[in-house]
Design an enzyme around this catalytic site. Structure first.
Site, PDB file in Angstrom:
ATOM      1  N   CYS A  73      77.670 -74.363 -15.244  1.00  0.00           N
ATOM      2  CA  CYS A  73      77.289 -75.617 -14.581  1.00  0.00           C
ATOM      3  C   CYS A  73      78.456 -76.547 -14.307  1.00  0.00           C
ATOM      4  O   CYS A  73      78.498 -77.196 -13.257  1.00  0.00           O
ATOM      5  CB  CYS A  73      76.217 -76.333 -15.388  1.00  0.00           C
ATOM      6  SG  CYS A  73      76.776 -76.962 -17.003  1.00  0.00           S
ATOM      7  N   HIS A 112      74.865 -79.949 -20.000  1.00  0.00           N
ATOM      8  CA  HIS A 112      74.496 -79.457 -18.674  1.00  0.00           C
ATOM      9  C   HIS A 112      74.830 -80.492 -17.622  1.00  0.00           C
ATOM     10  O   HIS A 112      74.520 -81.680 -17.763  1.00  0.00           O
ATOM     11  CB  HIS A 112      73.007 -79.107 -18.602  1.00  0.00           C
ATOM     12  CG  HIS A 112      72.630 -78.492 -17.292  1.00  0.00           C
ATOM     13  ND1 HIS A 112      73.254 -77.371 -16.799  1.00  0.00           N
ATOM     14  CD2 HIS A 112      71.714 -78.856 -16.345  1.00  0.00           C
ATOM     15  CE1 HIS A 112      72.736 -77.048 -15.623  1.00  0.00           C
ATOM     16  NE2 HIS A 112      71.810 -77.942 -15.330  1.00  0.00           N
ATOM     17  N   ASP A 127      70.519 -78.435  -8.458  1.00  0.00           N
ATOM     18  CA  ASP A 127      71.185 -77.751  -9.565  1.00  0.00           C
ATOM     19  C   ASP A 127      71.435 -76.309  -9.157  1.00  0.00           C
ATOM     20  O   ASP A 127      70.488 -75.576  -8.827  1.00  0.00           O
ATOM     21  CB  ASP A 127      70.281 -77.824 -10.805  1.00  0.00           C
ATOM     22  CG  ASP A 127      70.933 -77.291 -12.072  1.00  0.00           C
ATOM     23  OD1 ASP A 127      72.033 -76.707 -11.982  1.00  0.00           O
ATOM     24  OD2 ASP A 127      70.344 -77.467 -13.145  1.00  0.00           O
TER      25      ASP A 127
END
Length: 278
Positions: A73, A112, A127
């Protein structure tokens, strides 16, 4: 060059299948996110090898656009945010706490990174770096209704000052991560990334996790366990038992160019070896 500027937008867009820059619309955002999770895999080869993971934009571009790798991420959503800003989207980074597989009220670390995008006054989360359960479409923030994607449906539940992202898996709503809209700076991402790629308690350390989406399917690899999940069908799983088999799988199914590291084969052999019974 500032950290928000990409060095080769044309190559990035070509990899995503665009001949020209798309306009900053919701339709474009949907297409960008869907294609991104298909083209650029989530992978933890560096943390499997216990190598540092630089997350400055230049390093991320070299790794993903030129070295044939994917990322996690802090890399994928960093590069994706830079692309959105270049295309004229109103967007910024935010962070969350991963609670998948555990209680959703657990105060775990902020590990995250994702994007908050506003289109025509409506807020969405986007995302492209959440592994095997990455949402494949932007999700509207200010509603608790079920939201379809090209894969599982999701919903966002607002609780106090936070939001919980849930996915519907096998008919059950399961928590993925908890996030808020707090402003983040580069040092916030660096601290979270430092934990993920160096701390002995990080779930990524010494582990191989790879994921990539396709039309109506997800491919996942957890150490030696490979699975193909197709929408509405039973998942197909198999255990990888040989190093060459795993390398071939990474190259064929995930389109990852394995790194030239002297201990790569040895480490792969360790992660796919059967674990002792406790």
């Amino acid at each position: 060059m500032s950290q928000t500027e990409l060095s080769n937008v044309d190559l990035y867009l070509q990899r995503l299948g665009f001949d020209s820059p798309p306009p900053p619309t919701l339709e474009s955002l949907r297409e960008l996110q869907s294609r991104h999770t298909c083209v650029f895999p989530f992978e933890t080869l560096s943390t499997m090898l216990r190598l540092p993971v630089p997350i400055d934009l230049a390093s991320v571009e070299r790794k993903i656009l030129y070295a044939g790798r994917g990322g996690y991420c802090y890399e994928l959503n960093n590069m994706f945010l830079a692309l959105l800003l270049h295309l004229g989207f109103e967007a910024r980074g935010i962070t969350g706490r991963v609670v998948m597989g555990g209680p959703e009220d657990a105060l775990v670390a902020r590990t995250h990174r994702l994007c908050l995008v506003t289109v025509s006054g409506v807020r969405y989360i986007a995302d492209v770096g959440f592994g095997g359960m990455v949402p494949t479409a932007p999700l509207r923030l200010d509603t608790e209704e079920e939201q379809p994607t090209g894969h599982e449906p999701y919903r966002i539940v607002h609780q106090d000052s936070s939001y919980i992202l849930r996915a519907k898996v096998a008919g059950e709503w399961r928590p993925m991560y908890v996030f808020d809209l707090q402003m983040q700076s580069d040092i916030d991402y660096q601290i979270g990334n430092w934990y993920v790629c160096t701390h002995p308690q990080s779930p990524f350390m010494g582990q191989l996790m790879v994921a990539r989406t396709g039309e109506g399917l997800r491919r996942t690899l957890n150490n030696g366990s490979y699975a193909v999940h197709r929408t509405g069908l039973e998942s197909v799983r198999r255990q990888i038992t040989a190093v060459d088999e795993l390398i071939e799988l990474l190259e064929r199914e995930f389109e990852i160019r394995v790194p030239h590291h002297p201990e790569f084969r040895q480490v792969v052999g360790q992660v796919i070896a059967p674990q002792p019974m406790l």
